[in-house]
Design an enzyme around this catalytic site. Structure first.
Site, short mmCIF file in Angstrom:
data_model
loop_
_atom_site.label_atom_id
_atom_site.label_comp_id
_atom_site.label_asym_id
_atom_site.label_seq_id
_atom_site.Cartn_x
_atom_site.Cartn_y
_atom_site.Cartn_z
N TYR A 1 4.27 -6.45 17.26
CA TYR A 1 4.52 -5.62 16.07
C TYR A 1 5.31 -4.37 16.46
O TYR A 1 6.35 -4.07 15.87
CB TYR A 1 3.19 -5.25 15.40
CG TYR A 1 3.31 -4.14 14.39
CD1 TYR A 1 4.12 -4.27 13.26
CD2 TYR A 1 2.60 -2.94 14.55
CE1 TYR A 1 4.23 -3.24 12.34
CE2 TYR A 1 2.70 -1.92 13.62
CZ TYR A 1 3.52 -2.06 12.52
OH TYR A 1 3.63 -1.04 11.61
N THR B 1 6.53 3.34 13.25
CA THR B 1 5.10 3.42 13.53
C THR B 1 4.81 4.02 14.90
O THR B 1 5.62 3.89 15.84
CB THR B 1 4.49 2.00 13.46
OG1 THR B 1 3.18 2.01 14.04
CG2 THR B 1 5.31 0.97 14.21
N LEU C 1 5.68 -10.20 -2.44
CA LEU C 1 4.24 -10.24 -2.71
C LEU C 1 3.46 -11.00 -1.63
O LEU C 1 2.36 -11.50 -1.89
CB LEU C 1 3.95 -10.83 -4.11
CG LEU C 1 4.57 -10.08 -5.29
CD1 LEU C 1 4.20 -10.75 -6.62
CD2 LEU C 1 4.14 -8.61 -5.33
N THR D 1 2.09 -9.75 1.10
CA THR D 1 0.87 -8.97 1.34
C THR D 1 0.68 -7.90 0.25
O THR D 1 -0.32 -7.19 0.26
CB THR D 1 0.89 -8.27 2.72
OG1 THR D 1 2.02 -7.39 2.77
CG2 THR D 1 0.97 -9.27 3.86
N ASN E 1 9.95 -12.13 10.24
CA ASN E 1 9.90 -11.32 9.01
C ASN E 1 10.49 -9.93 9.22
O ASN E 1 11.34 -9.49 8.43
CB ASN E 1 8.45 -11.19 8.53
CG ASN E 1 8.38 -10.73 7.08
OD1 ASN E 1 9.11 -11.23 6.22
ND2 ASN E 1 7.54 -9.76 6.81
N TYR F 1 0.84 -1.21 0.00
CA TYR F 1 0.00 0.00 0.00
C TYR F 1 0.87 1.26 0.00
O TYR F 1 0.85 2.05 -0.95
CB TYR F 1 -0.94 -0.05 1.21
CG TYR F 1 -1.62 1.24 1.55
CD1 TYR F 1 -2.22 2.03 0.56
CD2 TYR F 1 -1.69 1.68 2.88
CE1 TYR F 1 -2.85 3.23 0.89
CE2 TYR F 1 -2.33 2.87 3.21
CZ TYR F 1 -2.90 3.64 2.22
OH TYR F 1 -3.53 4.82 2.55
P1 NAD Z 1 1.63 -3.66 3.06
O1 NAD Z 1 1.43 -5.00 3.69
O2 NAD Z 1 0.64 -3.17 2.08
O3 NAD Z 1 3.09 -3.58 2.40
C1 NAD Z 1 4.19 -4.31 2.83
C2 NAD Z 1 4.88 -4.87 1.58
O4 NAD Z 1 6.08 -5.56 1.97
C3 NAD Z 1 4.03 -5.88 0.84
O5 NAD Z 1 4.06 -5.60 -0.54
C4 NAD Z 1 4.69 -7.23 1.15
O6 NAD Z 1 4.50 -8.18 0.11
C5 NAD Z 1 6.14 -6.83 1.33
N1 NAD Z 1 6.92 -7.71 2.22
C6 NAD Z 1 6.64 -8.08 3.48
N2 NAD Z 1 7.60 -8.86 3.98
C7 NAD Z 1 8.53 -9.00 3.00
C8 NAD Z 1 9.76 -9.68 2.90
N3 NAD Z 1 10.25 -10.41 3.92
N4 NAD Z 1 10.46 -9.60 1.75
C9 NAD Z 1 9.99 -8.88 0.69
N5 NAD Z 1 8.83 -8.20 0.74
C10 NAD Z 1 8.10 -8.27 1.87
O7 NAD Z 1 1.76 -2.64 4.29
P2 NAD Z 1 1.64 -1.05 4.31
O8 NAD Z 1 0.36 -0.70 4.98
O9 NAD Z 1 1.95 -0.51 2.99
O10 NAD Z 1 2.83 -0.70 5.31
C11 NAD Z 1 4.13 -0.45 4.80
C12 NAD Z 1 5.06 -0.21 5.97
O11 NAD Z 1 4.60 0.89 6.74
C13 NAD Z 1 5.17 -1.39 6.93
O12 NAD Z 1 6.52 -1.51 7.33
C14 NAD Z 1 4.31 -0.97 8.11
O13 NAD Z 1 4.79 -1.53 9.30
C15 NAD Z 1 4.50 0.54 8.11
N6 NAD Z 1 3.39 1.29 8.70
C16 NAD Z 1 2.15 1.25 8.13
C17 NAD Z 1 1.11 2.00 8.69
C18 NAD Z 1 -0.28 2.01 8.08
O14 NAD Z 1 -1.15 2.72 8.59
N7 NAD Z 1 -0.53 1.26 7.00
C19 NAD Z 1 1.33 2.76 9.84
C20 NAD Z 1 2.62 2.78 10.40
C21 NAD Z 1 3.64 2.05 9.81
#
Ligand code: NAD
Ligand code: UDP
Length: 331
Positions: A143, A119, A35, A37, A94, A13
């Site tokens: 987390y 975060t 891929l 998530t 992970n 995202y």
């Molecule tokens: P998301 O799940 O949409 O994106 C994470 C991406 O990382 C996915 O495309 C997944 O396939 C990939 N991924 C995960 N583990 C992997 C690995 N070991 N190797 C290769 N690829 C891997 O999540 P998001 O909502 O886009 O969040 C992105 C980042 O922002 C994350 O680190 C999350 O902790 C952080 N974050 C998100 C939010 C929020 O509100 N969405 C808030 C604070 C922090």
């Protein structure tokens, strides 16, 4: 020659918006994503995509041997709080091991700059509002602990190897690219705004409000929603900050405004012109009453100027995405 930036998690995202913003700014972009998530359809065709896992050092070596990567934007992590409580080892494996391997490859290939998705969950149940960078970090779930451990690793690899980093602690990422071409598609979806919009679309009957007996004006949780393209822009500014020779640090990224769950539902009703039925349900475990960021440091030091300051404008972009992609990327 434009600089080559690797976005780990660039099919996710926030990662897909990050890639868009980098390309728009003129950077050359390499995406690494397994891929797990993320979505193949979210991979920007103007970037070079390597499908693989950041815990796999041989895979990373292949990527780094081919690509002149100058900085890493680290967004690849698992991030569902209740899942992390039920299966903490999945999260430590992970998130923490992925970070170790990325730092190892940075050390081997002498890559000096890292921008990291941290975060608000690293703060736990803070006693102070709004939350500044000085507020103690006391996470209350695996987390949040995994992300704090990653921040701490970044500190020590700077001391030892001179890898410079910025941790950007996002509050509630929300919205989508204004044209609705990319957006939020988590499975399962746990975030409030996409679930509200699912209800607005009639894909579920009723929205569950998780608790109305919190210590807040209307009893529902208060959160700080920040637009995903504003978050992406902060990473570019953080990279420039490091490249100018500034020290490693962390910034809180939010809007400095809090909205209750009820207020978000009201705003979504205005944007969508739909009824959006909602009912009070039991509390969800581990939700702090109020989380609001003080982002003044990011504004003064990075020169960050969020473009989206109105909650309805943020929700409108998510609604445009939802209308164009009722089933997410499967649509
Ligand atoms: P998301 O799940 O949409 O994106 C994470 C991406 O990382 C996915 O495309 C997944 O396939 C990939 N991924 C995960 N583990 C992997 C690995 N070991 N190797 C290769 N690829 C891997 O999540 P998001 O909502 O886009 O969040 C992105 C980042 O922002 C994350 O680190 C999350 O902790 C952080 N974050 C998100 C939010 C929020 O509100 N969405 C808030 C604070 C922090
Ligand atoms: N929430 C809710 N119903 C839902 C999803 C979320 O009431 O279906 C509430 C949740 O309890 C929290 C707020 O909305 O108070 C924001 O939740 P989200 O999961 O979007 O983000 P979080 O702040 O937990 O990272």
């Amino acid at each position: 020659m434009s600089e080559t930036i690797m976005v780990a998690g660039g099919a996710g995202y926030i990662g897909s918006h990050m890639v868009h913003q980098l390309l728009k700014t003129g950077y050359d972009v390499v995406i690494v994503d397994n891929l797990s998530t993320g979505h193949r359809q979210a991979v920007n065709p103007q970037a070079r995509f390597y499908e693989g896992d950041t815990r796999d050092i041989q895979f990373l070596k292949q990527v780094f041997a081919q690509e002149p990567i100058q900085a890493i934007i680290h967004m690849d992590a698992f991030s569902i709080v209740p899942e992390s409580v039920g299966d903490p080892l999945k999260y430590f494996d992970n998130n923490v091991i992925g970070m170790i391997k990325l730092l190892e490859i940075m050390q081997q290939y002498d890559v000096k700059y890292l921008i990291f998705s941290s975060t608000a969950a690293t703060f736990g149940q803070p006693q102070q509002s709004p939350i500044t960078e000085q507020t103690p970090q006391q996470p209350i779930n695996p987390y949040g602990v995994s992300k704090l451990m990653m921040e701490q690793m970044m500190h020590w690899v700077d001391q030892a190897y001179g890898i410079k980093s910025v941790a950007l602690r996002y509050f509630n990422a929300a919205g989508a690219l204004a044209d609705g071409s990319i957006g939020e598609d988590h499975n399962p979806e746990t975030h409030l705004i996409p679930i509200i919009l699912k209800t607005a679309m009639g894909q579920q009957d009723t929205l569950k409000i998780y608790g109305n007996d919190y210590q807040t004006p209307d009893g529902t949780n208060v959160r700080d929603y920040v637009h995903v393209t504003d978050l992406a822009q902060a990473h570019i500014l953080a990279l420039k900050y490091l490249q100018a020779g500034n020290p490693s640090t962390a910034f809180n990224l939010g809007s400095n405004q809090g909205f209750s769950v009820q207020e978000i539902i009201q705003a979504a009703r205005k944007v969508t012109q739909k009824a959006i039925p909602a009912e009070i349900a039991p509390r969800r475990g581990g939700d702090p009453d109020i989380l609001i960021a003080d982002s003044s440091r990011a504004k003064s030091i990075l020169g960050w100027q969020p473009q989206y300051t109105d909650i309805q404008a943020i929700i409108k972009t998510a609604w445009t995405w939802k209308q164009k992609h009722p089933q997410g990327y499967q649509s």
